[in-house]
Design a protein around this motif. Structure first.
Motif, mmCIF file in Angstrom:
data_model
loop_
_atom_site.group_PDB
_atom_site.id
_atom_site.type_symbol
_atom_site.label_atom_id
_atom_site.label_comp_id
_atom_site.label_asym_id
_atom_site.label_seq_id
_atom_site.Cartn_x
_atom_site.Cartn_y
_atom_site.Cartn_z
ATOM 1 N N UNK A 42 2.883 -4.127 -10.130
ATOM 2 C CA UNK A 42 3.790 -5.055 -10.809
ATOM 3 C C UNK A 42 4.371 -4.507 -12.097
ATOM 4 N N UNK A 43 3.813 -3.423 -12.600
ATOM 5 C CA UNK A 43 4.233 -2.884 -13.891
ATOM 6 C C UNK A 43 5.149 -1.689 -13.655
ATOM 7 N N UNK A 44 6.367 -1.716 -14.170
ATOM 8 C CA UNK A 44 7.278 -0.587 -13.965
ATOM 9 C C UNK A 44 6.824 0.643 -14.752
ATOM 10 N N UNK A 45 7.108 1.804 -14.200
ATOM 11 C CA UNK A 45 6.860 3.065 -14.887
ATOM 12 C C UNK A 45 7.938 4.045 -14.483
ATOM 13 N N UNK B 198 10.092 2.312 -6.046
ATOM 14 C CA UNK B 198 10.849 1.083 -5.803
ATOM 15 C C UNK B 198 10.609 0.148 -6.978
ATOM 16 N N UNK B 199 11.500 -0.802 -7.190
ATOM 17 C CA UNK B 199 11.230 -1.782 -8.248
ATOM 18 C C UNK B 199 10.028 -2.652 -7.867
ATOM 19 N N UNK B 200 9.222 -3.039 -8.840
ATOM 20 C CA UNK B 200 8.069 -3.890 -8.525
ATOM 21 C C UNK B 200 8.513 -5.283 -8.119
ATOM 22 N N UNK B 201 7.689 -5.999 -7.399
ATOM 23 C CA UNK B 201 6.380 -5.576 -6.927
ATOM 24 C C UNK B 201 6.491 -4.779 -5.622
ATOM 25 N N UNK B 202 5.572 -3.841 -5.456
ATOM 26 C CA UNK B 202 5.433 -3.140 -4.183
ATOM 27 C C UNK B 202 3.957 -2.856 -3.945
#
Length: 94
Positions: free
Chosen positions: A13-16, A21-25
């Motif tokens: 859930x946290x972008x880095x 892909x964009x969260x959530x994945x």
């Protein structure tokens, strides 16, 4: 095999910086049919909140001209529409 069972998973859930892909994945430990050891890979094609232990998935491959004998030839896994696996079939791989 190109089909597998989700044994465990996490929802990112946290972008880095280099995320695929964009969260959530979902990143999951997948027990390929016939294998003795799970691999880590992405699960897509299903809402992250619907991924669960025992979910049956199938590989989505890169185009034929990009195939190589590596795990990178699999883009991700997605639900296979098979019934969930019985817990007893993957419990030793948790």
């Amino acid at each position: 095999a190109h089909t597998a069972t989700v044994t465990t998973f996490c929802i990112v859930n946290i972008p880095f910086g280099a995320m695929p892909f964009p969260p959530p994945y979902v990143v999951a430990a997948l027990l390929l049919d016939g294998a003795d050891l799970p691999i880590l890979h992405l699960v897509r094609g299903v809402d992250a909140n619907r991924v669960r232990m025992g979910l049956r998935v199938r590989a989505v491959w890169v185009p034929d001209e990009e195939l190589a004998p590596t795990v990178e030839s699999i883009r991700w896994f997605e639900p296979s529409e098979e019934p969930d696996a019985e817990y007893s079939t993957y419990e030793a791989h948790l």
